[in-house]
Design a protein around this motif. Structure first.
Motif, PDB file in Angstrom:
ATOM      1  N   CYS A  98       0.838  -1.193   0.609  1.00 40.46           N
ATOM      2  CA  CYS A  98      -0.017  -0.083   0.041  1.00 40.46           C
ATOM      3  C   CYS A  98       1.142   1.339   0.689  1.00 40.46           C
ATOM      4  O   CYS A  98       2.263   1.426   0.639  1.00 40.46           O
ATOM      5  N   VAL A  99       0.928   2.183  -0.838  1.00 34.95           N
ATOM      6  CA  VAL A  99       1.564   3.023  -1.506  1.00 34.95           C
ATOM      7  C   VAL A  99       0.338   4.685  -0.949  1.00 34.95           C
ATOM      8  O   VAL A  99      -0.824   4.740  -0.893  1.00 34.95           O
ATOM      9  N   TYR A 100       0.986   5.195  -0.135  1.00 34.98           N
ATOM     10  CA  TYR A 100       0.345   6.719   0.207  1.00 34.98           C
ATOM     11  C   TYR A 100       0.693   7.671  -0.808  1.00 34.98           C
ATOM     12  O   TYR A 100       2.069   7.945  -1.795  1.00 34.98           O
ATOM     13  N   GLU A 101      -0.218   8.330  -1.201  1.00 38.09           N
ATOM     14  CA  GLU A 101      -0.452   9.374  -1.642  1.00 38.09           C
ATOM     15  C   GLU A 101       0.823  10.580  -1.809  1.00 38.09           C
ATOM     16  O   GLU A 101       1.179  10.742  -2.878  1.00 38.09           O
ATOM     17  N   LEU A 116       6.825   5.970   2.977  1.00 38.99           N
ATOM     18  CA  LEU A 116       6.042   5.954   1.413  1.00 38.99           C
ATOM     19  C   LEU A 116       4.525   5.326   1.499  1.00 38.99           C
ATOM     20  O   LEU A 116       3.671   5.660   0.568  1.00 38.99           O
ATOM     21  N   GLY A 117       4.456   4.285   2.394  1.00 35.19           N
ATOM     22  CA  GLY A 117       3.920   3.751   2.721  1.00 35.19           C
ATOM     23  C   GLY A 117       3.789   2.805   3.994  1.00 35.19           C
ATOM     24  O   GLY A 117       4.574   2.145   4.137  1.00 35.19           O
ATOM     25  N   ARG A 145      -9.341   2.711  -5.707  1.00 34.21           N
ATOM     26  CA  ARG A 145      -9.863   3.148  -4.373  1.00 34.21           C
ATOM     27  C   ARG A 145      -9.023   3.740  -3.102  1.00 34.21           C
ATOM     28  O   ARG A 145      -8.178   3.147  -3.151  1.00 34.21           O
ATOM     29  N   VAL A 146      -9.072   5.270  -2.733  1.00 35.76           N
ATOM     30  CA  VAL A 146      -7.695   5.364  -1.737  1.00 35.76           C
ATOM     31  C   VAL A 146      -8.946   4.738  -0.831  1.00 35.76           C
ATOM     32  O   VAL A 146     -10.141   5.068  -0.159  1.00 35.76           O
ATOM     33  N   PHE A 147      -8.532   4.311   0.405  1.00 33.31           N
ATOM     34  CA  PHE A 147      -8.438   4.303   1.498  1.00 33.31           C
ATOM     35  C   PHE A 147      -7.329   5.210   2.704  1.00 33.31           C
ATOM     36  O   PHE A 147      -6.035   5.551   2.569  1.00 33.31           O
ATOM     37  N   ARG A 148      -7.881   5.192   3.933  1.00 36.95           N
ATOM     38  CA  ARG A 148      -6.964   5.626   4.892  1.00 36.95           C
ATOM     39  C   ARG A 148      -6.021   4.657   5.821  1.00 36.95           C
ATOM     40  O   ARG A 148      -5.776   3.357   5.814  1.00 36.95           O
ATOM     41  N   GLY A 149      -4.387   4.954   5.354  1.00 36.15           N
ATOM     42  CA  GLY A 149      -3.336   4.267   4.905  1.00 36.15           C
ATOM     43  C   GLY A 149      -3.632   3.420   6.882  1.00 36.15           C
ATOM     44  O   GLY A 149      -2.735   2.078   6.791  1.00 36.15           O
ATOM     45  N   ARG A 150      -3.391   4.064   7.785  1.00 39.94           N
ATOM     46  CA  ARG A 150      -4.007   3.567   9.078  1.00 39.94           C
ATOM     47  C   ARG A 150      -5.245   2.340   9.475  1.00 39.94           C
ATOM     48  O   ARG A 150      -5.428   2.041  10.312  1.00 39.94           O
ATOM     49  N   GLU A 151      -5.900   2.158   8.578  1.00 38.37           N
ATOM     50  CA  GLU A 151      -6.176   1.094   8.364  1.00 38.37           C
ATOM     51  C   GLU A 151      -6.099  -0.245   8.033  1.00 38.37           C
ATOM     52  O   GLU A 151      -6.735  -0.870   7.730  1.00 38.37           O
TER      53      GLU A 151
END
Length: 143
Positions: free
Chosen positions: A50-53, A111-112, A77-83
């Motif tokens: 998973c990579v952060y925008e 970065l993710g 689909r964008v999701f909250r990285g903390r999830e």
């Protein structure tokens, strides 16, 4: 004892070869192909990258590489990285599975993250692979 030492050296060499191949990926498609081909050889059969925008900000993340087929809708689909994962992947056939979560890092930012289905025998392998994936992503995200 000699055989055990030889097997350990072979295992370390195999990890090095896999890490070198992964870190040389030129884009996400190549990274996906290489990880799907090579990680099962090391016993790592299930993983999500998973990579952060925005580097260093886990507010918005996307699943960019997965061992499992992910629909185009889920991968965009964008999701909250903390999830850690989008809700549909977090619940899909995940009962009874444990995951190790490791950061994908640059020299200055996170970065993710990567989720590896975890067993104790893969602890060392997961760290080395996470670092190789981080190198690849850093290289092809640079302008």
């Amino acid at each position: 004892l000699g055989r055990a030492h030889l097997e350990l050296k072979r295992w370390a060499r195999r990890i090095a070869v896999v890490c070198n191949a992964i870190s040389a990926a030129a884009n996400y498609g190549e990274l996906r192909d290489r990880t799907r081909q090579l990680l099962p050889e090391l016993g790592l059969r299930s993983f999500f990258v998973c990579v952060y925008e925005t580097p260093g900000d886990a507010t918005r993340a996307r699943v960019m590489v997965s061992s499992e087929p992910v629909s185009a809708e889920t991968s965009s689909r964008v999701f909250r990285g903390r999830e850690l994962l989008p809700p549909e992947l977090a619940t899909a056939d995940g009962v009874g599975r444990s995951f190790a979560v490791l950061p994908v890092e640059s020299q200055t930012d996170v970065l993710g993250h990567i989720l590896f289905e975890y067993t104790a025998q893969h602890a060392f392998t997961c760290g080395a692979i996470a670092e190789a994936i981080g190198i690849a992503i850093r290289n092809f995200r640079q302008p």
